[in-house]
Design a protein around this motif. Structure first.
Motif, PDB file in Angstrom:
ATOM      1  N   GLU A 201      94.428  10.913  29.988  1.00 50.39           N
ATOM      2  CA  GLU A 201      93.921   9.851  29.130  1.00 50.39           C
ATOM      3  C   GLU A 201      92.771   9.173  29.864  1.00 50.39           C
ATOM      4  O   GLU A 201      92.938   8.694  30.971  1.00 50.39           O
ATOM      5  CB  GLU A 201      95.049   8.864  28.908  1.00 50.39           C
ATOM      6  N   VAL A 202      91.598   9.133  29.233  1.00 52.25           N
ATOM      7  CA  VAL A 202      90.423   8.538  29.863  1.00 52.25           C
ATOM      8  C   VAL A 202      90.046   7.309  29.060  1.00 52.25           C
ATOM      9  O   VAL A 202      89.735   7.409  27.883  1.00 52.25           O
ATOM     10  CB  VAL A 202      89.242   9.531  29.871  1.00 52.25           C
ATOM     11  N   ALA A 211      78.872   2.624  33.442  1.00 52.56           N
ATOM     12  CA  ALA A 211      80.103   3.021  32.776  1.00 52.56           C
ATOM     13  C   ALA A 211      81.135   3.461  33.799  1.00 52.56           C
ATOM     14  O   ALA A 211      80.803   4.015  34.848  1.00 52.56           O
ATOM     15  CB  ALA A 211      79.823   4.163  31.800  1.00 52.56           C
ATOM     16  N   SER A 212      82.393   3.254  33.473  1.00 48.43           N
ATOM     17  CA  SER A 212      83.470   3.721  34.339  1.00 48.43           C
ATOM     18  C   SER A 212      84.535   4.356  33.473  1.00 48.43           C
ATOM     19  O   SER A 212      84.693   4.022  32.296  1.00 48.43           O
ATOM     20  CB  SER A 212      84.071   2.558  35.132  1.00 48.43           C
ATOM     21  N   ALA A 213      85.264   5.285  34.083  1.00 49.17           N
ATOM     22  CA  ALA A 213      86.352   5.958  33.379  1.00 49.17           C
ATOM     23  C   ALA A 213      87.621   5.737  34.155  1.00 49.17           C
ATOM     24  O   ALA A 213      87.690   6.057  35.346  1.00 49.17           O
ATOM     25  CB  ALA A 213      86.055   7.457  33.267  1.00 49.17           C
ATOM     26  N   HIS A 214      88.605   5.160  33.505  1.00 51.13           N
ATOM     27  CA  HIS A 214      89.910   5.021  34.135  1.00 51.13           C
ATOM     28  C   HIS A 214      90.771   6.160  33.618  1.00 51.13           C
ATOM     29  O   HIS A 214      91.062   6.229  32.424  1.00 51.13           O
ATOM     30  CB  HIS A 214      90.518   3.659  33.766  1.00 51.13           C
ATOM     31  N   ILE A 215      91.142   7.073  34.513  1.00 54.65           N
ATOM     32  CA  ILE A 215      91.802   8.310  34.104  1.00 54.65           C
ATOM     33  C   ILE A 215      93.263   8.250  34.487  1.00 54.65           C
ATOM     34  O   ILE A 215      93.607   7.908  35.624  1.00 54.65           O
ATOM     35  CB  ILE A 215      91.147   9.524  34.783  1.00 54.65           C
ATOM     36  N   LEU A 216      94.123   8.581  33.540  1.00 55.75           N
ATOM     37  CA  LEU A 216      95.556   8.646  33.800  1.00 55.75           C
ATOM     38  C   LEU A 216      95.980  10.090  33.598  1.00 55.75           C
ATOM     39  O   LEU A 216      95.833  10.637  32.502  1.00 55.75           O
ATOM     40  CB  LEU A 216      96.295   7.733  32.817  1.00 55.75           C
ATOM     41  N   ARG A 223     104.694  12.446  38.996  1.00 54.15           N
ATOM     42  CA  ARG A 223     104.468  11.058  38.608  1.00 54.15           C
ATOM     43  C   ARG A 223     103.065  10.909  38.030  1.00 54.15           C
ATOM     44  O   ARG A 223     102.142  11.574  38.489  1.00 54.15           O
ATOM     45  CB  ARG A 223     104.602  10.201  39.859  1.00 54.15           C
ATOM     46  N   PRO A 224     102.859  10.075  37.043  1.00 53.84           N
ATOM     47  CA  PRO A 224     101.496   9.876  36.536  1.00 53.84           C
ATOM     48  C   PRO A 224     100.591   9.289  37.618  1.00 53.84           C
ATOM     49  O   PRO A 224     101.003   8.417  38.380  1.00 53.84           O
ATOM     50  CB  PRO A 224     101.672   8.869  35.397  1.00 53.84           C
ATOM     51  N   THR A 225      99.360   9.780  37.678  1.00 56.66           N
ATOM     52  CA  THR A 225      98.421   9.279  38.686  1.00 56.66           C
ATOM     53  C   THR A 225      97.224   8.651  37.998  1.00 56.66           C
ATOM     54  O   THR A 225      96.800   9.086  36.936  1.00 56.66           O
ATOM     55  CB  THR A 225      97.922  10.413  39.597  1.00 56.66           C
ATOM     56  N   HIS A 226      96.693   7.617  38.653  1.00 53.62           N
ATOM     57  CA  HIS A 226      95.534   6.906  38.126  1.00 53.62           C
ATOM     58  C   HIS A 226      94.327   7.195  38.991  1.00 53.62           C
ATOM     59  O   HIS A 226      94.432   7.399  40.188  1.00 53.62           O
ATOM     60  CB  HIS A 226      95.776   5.394  38.166  1.00 53.62           C
ATOM     61  N   GLN A 227      93.170   7.175  38.343  1.00 60.09           N
ATOM     62  CA  GLN A 227      91.926   7.321  39.100  1.00 60.09           C
ATOM     63  C   GLN A 227      90.835   6.588  38.337  1.00 60.09           C
ATOM     64  O   GLN A 227      90.786   6.648  37.106  1.00 60.09           O
ATOM     65  CB  GLN A 227      91.583   8.815  39.215  1.00 60.09           C
ATOM     66  N   THR A 228      89.991   5.871  39.063  1.00 68.92           N
ATOM     67  CA  THR A 228      88.863   5.213  38.407  1.00 68.92           C
ATOM     68  C   THR A 228      87.579   5.805  38.940  1.00 68.92           C
ATOM     69  O   THR A 228      87.413   5.930  40.149  1.00 68.92           O
ATOM     70  CB  THR A 228      88.890   3.692  38.687  1.00 68.92           C
ATOM     71  N   GLN A 229      86.694   6.182  38.063  1.00 69.79           N
ATOM     72  CA  GLN A 229      85.452   6.848  38.470  1.00 69.79           C
ATOM     73  C   GLN A 229      84.274   6.198  37.748  1.00 69.79           C
ATOM     74  O   GLN A 229      84.285   6.080  36.527  1.00 69.79           O
ATOM     75  CB  GLN A 229      85.552   8.334  38.083  1.00 69.79           C
TER      76      GLN A 229
END
Lengths: 330, 270
Positions: A201-202, A211-216, A223-229
């Motif tokens: 999910e972005v 712009a930024s994308a918070h990726i789940l 486990r679900p992982t988060h990343q912000t790019q």
């Protein structure tokens, strides 16, 4: 690839410009590849302020460059507008299913897709080509406004799990489904339902024009992982990753105004001298239970008898030895 | 039309862009001056205009148009302007026999389905004519306004579908423009209106938002206009325009501040 040898910088790590570009390209590959690595649904949630169609087109370009065929269910923009910006190689791998010109069959000329939007979506579930396929839905919001949420979720589930249909002996490549969703158009229920179907999910946002994308990521059995790019998309729909938020956000304090010391102009003294500090530190508090106090209580010494009360009555004091509560029958 | 607004948008009647959807939006103020501006702008640009006017009468728009330098009567007579006067023709829906669907047919139906008759009216009005002598520049659809359709019982999805079909026909096929006004309910929590406004915002190339001043009412300055472009680029310029009710008088442009906040550009920077 061996690192280039710099005789003058022996012992130091120096990065040549080509290497940083290569590392940037690797990070770009990481973000798009990691989104496309899992089969299943990738949900792109955008808003009016931060649009997501450019990222969708960047993912489509990446899939086409990997040799996949890309089917697009286009509901919101015309085919010419969607194909704009792609080169001929990418365009040759795109199949555009046009739900833009006449989605509800108002013109009655027979040009519209038969069976409407749901039929078009279901037709994508039945694919004959066993090769890798990417399906892009532009947009899920349009489908959600025109189809019941449950029907759409069931069809999406069938669409993204085509490789696990029973009775299929040959292993099928996983299907990538990219869905663009405009968050503000729907309530939390439908958005949550679509979100639970998604493998990744972005959520698009940003600050100061960046712009930024918070990726789940929801990888199976993990486990679900988060990343912000932080990123920007170039006119040819390739991704340019940024290191972090724009510099204006990182400056916390304003360097021009010095902090004001409030203790400078007081009429009383807030500071302690050295002797006063020592006396304060060596003071034992009356109600703090220290070991000395414990010993003093355990061994009642003669010091206790020295405490006496001296009372001198005033002239008008009425000394009554009787207990005033004596008559209470409690 | 207001020259200051043209300057803000970097456009003139000669250089009007084509194939664009412009969304006008007002919050806590009256944004109808923008509708008058675009009506006179496109008439001066020699475009064929289809005006779906659901709020005011023809004479109102005509009087305002004369102050802005266009005559709607003349434009209608020579075929440049197709005017659907909602207030007058809504009565016709009930008093005429039903041979063919009326554009405002949805008023008669208990269960308002869709706005297909209205779309057919627009398509018929703007389709290129057979005669070669009337060579208008590009077709333009103007709607004042869409929020009233919600009040009349049409669903937000039906209005979005109507604009979708108009966009496919007018913008993509005929390379024309659409300008439409939607009111922003603000704190009133009107979900249907929010869906309509957000849905249109996603589709628009240009969003002009007229807001009341944060500090309250002022006699000479009635509000401010903010402009935003889609495609991830936001240009923020403030135009203070004074539009009293009785006369159209545009105040002096104060403090034009434009700051470029985007990175992905498909148009030239002002």
């Amino acid at each position: 690839m061996p690192r280039p040898f710099h005789p003058e910088g022996a012992g130091q790590l120096s990065v040549t410009p080509s290497e940083s570009v290569r590392r940037g390209a690797e990070r770009e590959l990481e973000m798009l590849e990691s989104l496309l690595a899992l089969g299943g649904l990738v949900l792109l949630r955008d808003s009016v302020e931060w649009e997501g169609r450019s990222l969708l087109k960047a993912l489509i370009k990446k899939s086409a460059a990997c040799g996949e065929q890309v089917h697009i269910l286009g509901c919101e923009v015309s085919e010419e507008e969607f194909r704009e910006g792609f080169d001929s190689h990418v365009n040759s791998r795109l199949v555009y299913h046009d739900l833009f010109r006449d989605p509800l069959n108002w013109s009655k000329t027979g040009e519209a897709l038969p069976e409407g939007p749901l039929g078009a979506l279901r037709a994508m579930c039945r694919r004959t080509n066993p090769g890798p396929v990417t399906i892009a839905l532009d947009s899920l919001s349009w489908l959600l406004l025109h189809l019941p949420c449950t029907t759409l979720c069931q069809t999406l589930h069938a669409l993204s799990h085509q490789d696990s249909c029973p009775g299929n002996s040959t292993p099928v490549e996983p299907v990538h489904v990219l869905g663009l969703l405009h968050e503000e158009l729907h309530g939390p229920g439908p958005v949550g339902a679509l979100s639970s179907l998604a493998q990744a999910e972005v959520t698009l946002s940003g600050a100061m024009g960046q712009a930024s994308a918070h990726i789940l990521y929801r990888r199976p059995r993990q486990r679900p992982t988060h990343q912000t790019q932080w990123f920007s998309i170039l006119p040819d729909f390739s991704l340019d990753l940024q290191r972090g938020p724009p510099l204006e956000l990182q400056r916390h304090a304003d360097p021009h105004t010095p902090p004001v010391d409030p203790t400078t102009q007081l009429t009383f003294n807030l500071h302690l001298s050295k002797e006063e500090k020592e006396a304060k530190d060596s003071l034992t508090l009356p109600f703090q239970f220290s070991s000395e106090k414990q010993q003093a209580l355990l061994r009642p010494g003669p010091s206790q008898a020295t405490s006496r009360i001296f009372y001198e009555p005033d002239a008008y004091d009425d000394l009554d030895q009787e207990d005033p509560d004596d008559d209470l029958d409690v | 039309m207001f020259p200051e607004l043209n300057h803000l948008l970097n456009t003139t009647p000669d250089r009007a862009e084509q194939g664009k959807l412009t969304l006008l939006c007002d919050a806590k103020t009256d944004g109808s001056f923008l509708v008058h501006h675009f009506l006179s702008f496109y008439l001066k640009a020699n475009c064929k205009v289809c005006f779906v006017a659901l709020i005011q009468s023809f004479s109102h728009y005509n009087i305002v148009g004369q102050k802005l330098g266009v005559s709607l009567t003349t434009a209608r007579e020579r075929g440049q302007l197709v005017f659907l006067e909602g207030l007058k023709s809504s009565v016709d829906v009930f008093f005429r026999s039903q041979e063919e669907p009326h554009p405002l047919q949805f008023l008669r139906e208990a269960n308002t389905g869709n706005l297909q008759p209205l779309f057919e009216f627009v398509r018929e009005a703007l389709k290129p004519g057979d005669n070669a002598e009337a060579a208008w520049r590009c077709p333009v659809l103007l709607v004042d306004d869409l929020s009233v359709l919600l009040s009349l019982g049409v669903g937000a999805v039906a209005v979005l579908d109507f604009i979708h079909y108009c966009r496919a026909t007018v913008c993509c096929e005929l390379k024309g423009n659409i300008v439409t006004l939607v009111h922003d309910s603000g704190d009133a929590e009107d979900e249907e209106n929010d869906v309509l406004l957000n849905g249109l915002s996603h589709q628009s190339h240009l969003i002009l938002r007229a807001e009341g001043l944060a500090t309250g009412f002022c006699r000479d300055v009635h509000g401010q206009v903010c402009r935003g472009w889609d495609l991830g680029v936001l240009l923020d310029s403030r135009l203070l325009a004074s539009v009293p009710d009785s006369r159209l008088h545009v105040g002096v442009l104060l403090g034009l501040r434009a700051c470029l906040v985007g990175a992905y550009l498909q148009m030239e920077v002002v």
